[in-house]
Enzyme design. Sequence first.
Site, PDB file in Angstrom:
ATOM      1  N   GLY A  45      35.214 -28.741 -38.653  1.00 56.13           N
ATOM      2  CA  GLY A  45      36.703 -28.220 -38.868  1.00 56.13           C
ATOM      3  C   GLY A  45      36.748 -27.107 -40.160  1.00 56.13           C
ATOM      4  N   GLN A  50      40.495 -21.438 -45.674  1.00 57.63           N
ATOM      5  CA  GLN A  50      39.186 -21.384 -46.067  1.00 57.63           C
ATOM      6  C   GLN A  50      38.419 -19.965 -45.518  1.00 57.63           C
ATOM      7  OE1 GLN A  50      38.581 -25.561 -44.297  1.00 57.63           O
ATOM      8  NE2 GLN A  50      36.983 -25.527 -45.802  1.00 57.63           N
ATOM      9  N   CYS A  98      32.715 -30.958 -47.517  1.00 58.70           N
ATOM     10  CA  CYS A  98      33.787 -29.540 -46.978  1.00 58.70           C
ATOM     11  C   CYS A  98      33.000 -28.503 -47.227  1.00 58.70           C
ATOM     12  CB  CYS A  98      34.920 -29.665 -48.054  1.00 58.70           C
ATOM     13  SG  CYS A  98      36.067 -28.428 -47.759  1.00 58.70           S
ATOM     14  N   LEU A  99      33.174 -27.553 -46.286  1.00 58.17           N
ATOM     15  CA  LEU A  99      32.527 -26.329 -46.330  1.00 58.17           C
ATOM     16  C   LEU A  99      32.839 -25.630 -47.683  1.00 58.17           C
ATOM     17  CD1 LEU A  99      32.802 -25.264 -42.745  1.00 58.17           C
ATOM     18  CD2 LEU A  99      30.995 -26.219 -43.706  1.00 58.17           C
ATOM     19  N   HIS A 140      41.780 -34.392 -43.373  1.00 52.36           N
ATOM     20  CA  HIS A 140      41.160 -33.520 -44.212  1.00 52.36           C
ATOM     21  C   HIS A 140      41.399 -31.712 -43.963  1.00 52.36           C
ATOM     22  CE1 HIS A 140      37.476 -32.149 -46.579  1.00 52.36           C
ATOM     23  NE2 HIS A 140      37.572 -30.990 -45.740  1.00 52.36           N
ATOM     24  N   GLU A 141      41.438 -31.103 -42.895  1.00 51.63           N
ATOM     25  CA  GLU A 141      41.858 -30.065 -42.548  1.00 51.63           C
ATOM     26  C   GLU A 141      43.287 -29.765 -42.821  1.00 51.63           C
ATOM     27  OE1 GLU A 141      39.388 -27.939 -42.522  1.00 51.63           O
ATOM     28  OE2 GLU A 141      37.999 -29.460 -41.996  1.00 51.63           O
ATOM     29  N   HIS A 144      44.347 -28.830 -46.237  1.00 52.07           N
ATOM     30  CA  HIS A 144      43.941 -27.675 -46.896  1.00 52.07           C
ATOM     31  C   HIS A 144      45.137 -26.596 -46.599  1.00 52.07           C
ATOM     32  CE1 HIS A 144      39.632 -27.327 -47.929  1.00 52.07           C
ATOM     33  NE2 HIS A 144      39.403 -28.038 -46.871  1.00 52.07           N
TER      34      HIS A 144
END
Length: 185
Positions: A45, A50, A98-99, A140-141, A144
Amino acid sequence: MILPIYMYGQPVLRGKTREIDAGYPDIGSLVADMFETMYGADGIGLAAPQVGLSIRLLVIDIGPLERDYPEWKDFKRAMINPVIVERSDETAIQEEGCLSFPGIHEKVTRAARIRIKYVDEHFKAHEEALDGFAARVVQHEYEHLEGEMLIDHISPIRKQLNRGKLNGIIKGTVSCSYRIKAIKK
């Protein structure tokens, strides 16, 4: 094109995002670039903040985790202007990464089921009820897009235990296998 992933500490990750419409320039290319960036980082994701964009766009592909989540093997979505319209009272706890927080994995409590409305990259409207892992990844996404992050869900003690890693991310000394955009001092 692989885009740099913005790391913890970048203001765009805490900022407000704005809705977009069909007139947004090159949306098809942006969605493709976000998927390519996500795959290049071994992610499932990625949200627009991001990659430095304050717009309401996220991409998800759970397919790479088919062995663990076979029911979601075809769950690949671009969600534009998503709105979670319902969350279950029932919750589930699971470890997440998380990235934008390389090397940090923490247990997070989330709604077990959600209902979400969004438009896809062709601006076709959708409404879906999701549960389990798909609901978790979408939440989660989605966060953001709301200026929230993984660390907002962990206890002060867990934040303190991760302080060294968080400082390394902010200082840009973290090692990643993917392209990143750290804070410039």
